[in-house]
Design an enzyme around this catalytic site. Structure first.
Site, PDB file in Angstrom:
ATOM      1  N   ARG A  92       0.823  -1.218   0.000  1.00 40.97           N
ATOM      2  CA  ARG A  92       0.000   0.000   0.000  1.00 40.97           C
ATOM      3  C   ARG A  92       0.854   1.263   0.000  1.00 40.97           C
ATOM      4  NH1 ARG A  92      -3.356   3.667  -1.130  1.00 40.97           N
ATOM      5  NH2 ARG A  92      -3.804   5.092   0.537  1.00 40.97           N
ATOM      6  N   CYS A 116      -3.263  -3.683   1.040  1.00 43.27           N
ATOM      7  CA  CYS A 116      -3.888  -3.182   2.266  1.00 43.27           C
ATOM      8  C   CYS A 116      -4.969  -4.149   2.743  1.00 43.27           C
ATOM      9  CB  CYS A 116      -4.484  -1.795   2.044  1.00 43.27           C
ATOM     10  SG  CYS A 116      -5.095  -1.106   3.583  1.00 43.27           S
ATOM     11  N   ARG A 121      -8.277   1.858   0.104  1.00 40.13           N
ATOM     12  CA  ARG A 121      -7.742   3.133   0.568  1.00 40.13           C
ATOM     13  C   ARG A 121      -7.221   3.857  -0.665  1.00 40.13           C
ATOM     14  NH1 ARG A 121      -3.723   1.330   5.081  1.00 40.13           N
ATOM     15  NH2 ARG A 121      -3.511   3.531   5.509  1.00 40.13           N
ATOM     16  N   ILE A 123      -5.888   6.530  -3.528  1.00 39.28           N
ATOM     17  CA  ILE A 123      -4.766   7.469  -3.509  1.00 39.28           C
ATOM     18  C   ILE A 123      -5.170   8.813  -4.103  1.00 39.28           C
ATOM     19  CG2 ILE A 123      -3.012   5.674  -3.495  1.00 39.28           C
ATOM     20  CD1 ILE A 123      -2.599   6.302  -6.513  1.00 39.28           C
ATOM     21  N   LEU A 125      -6.165  11.520  -2.733  1.00 38.88           N
ATOM     22  CA  LEU A 125      -5.573  12.657  -2.033  1.00 38.88           C
ATOM     23  C   LEU A 125      -4.153  12.932  -2.506  1.00 38.88           C
ATOM     24  CD1 LEU A 125      -6.706  12.292   1.686  1.00 38.88           C
ATOM     25  CD2 LEU A 125      -7.260  14.146   0.109  1.00 38.88           C
TER      26      LEU A 125
END
Length: 178
Positions: A92, A116, A121, A123, A125
């Site tokens: 991850r 993960c 989760r 990416i 951001l």
């Protein structure tokens, strides 16, 4: 996992060796790319995430040498800027290597990370904030390409707290010229 049962009345004594933190080690390993020189790290945990990160560094052209409690990484001859899918998907946090490659070479190509166990989760951001500092991003079905002429100065407030995105932005911005 070991369990220790202590029946009172006796003092606990002995020695234990504590390794370094994985969450501190992985961004430090990524940062070794930036200088193009030799970096020596001590007390690196001997775990799969570290081993995978070292494999990525070796693939990119870094020389990695393990010597007891020390890892020596020489990134001088690193030329590759594409992180292979099969290594990217094992880990991850492999996405933070992108910021280090970006700051040194002004371009990086990678697939979506994996590895993960706690669920999806994304990416987004990382990518969203790369754009804010002047990175052009091209996403196709399998790879993400990031390029920039220079990193621009910005005050950035993340929409959601993210240690990884913060680390990636820092790594991408280290050698920024005003």
């Amino acid at each position: 996992m070991y369990n220790y049962i202590i029946n009172g009345g006796k003092k606990l004594h002995g020695e234990v060796t504590i390794s370094g933190s994985k969450n501190a080690t992985l961004p430090i390993l990524a940062a070794t790319i930036i200088s193009g020189k030799t970096t020596k790290l001590y007390n690196v945990p001997n775990i799969e995430d570290v081993k995978t990160t070292l494999k990525i560094l070796e693939y990119l052209g870094c020389k990695v040498k393990k010597d007891k409690n020390k890892i020596i990484i020489n990134s001088k001859d690193m030329k590759k800027t594409t992180i292979p899918d099969e290594l990217m998907r094992k880990l991850r946090s492999s996405v933070i290597i992108a910021g280090a490659i970006l700051t040194r070479f002004k371009n990086v190509e990678f697939s979506y990370p994996g590895g993960c166990d706690i669920g999806a989760r994304p990416i987004d951001l990382h990518l969203e904030n790369f754009k804010k500092i002047g990175v052009k991003i091209d996403e196709n079905s399998s790879y993400i390409t990031c390029k920039c002429d220079k990193i621009v100065t910005k005050n950035i407030q993340l929409d959601f707290p993210s240690v990884g995105a913060t680390e990636n932005l820092i790594l991408a911005s280290i050698i920024r010229k005003s």
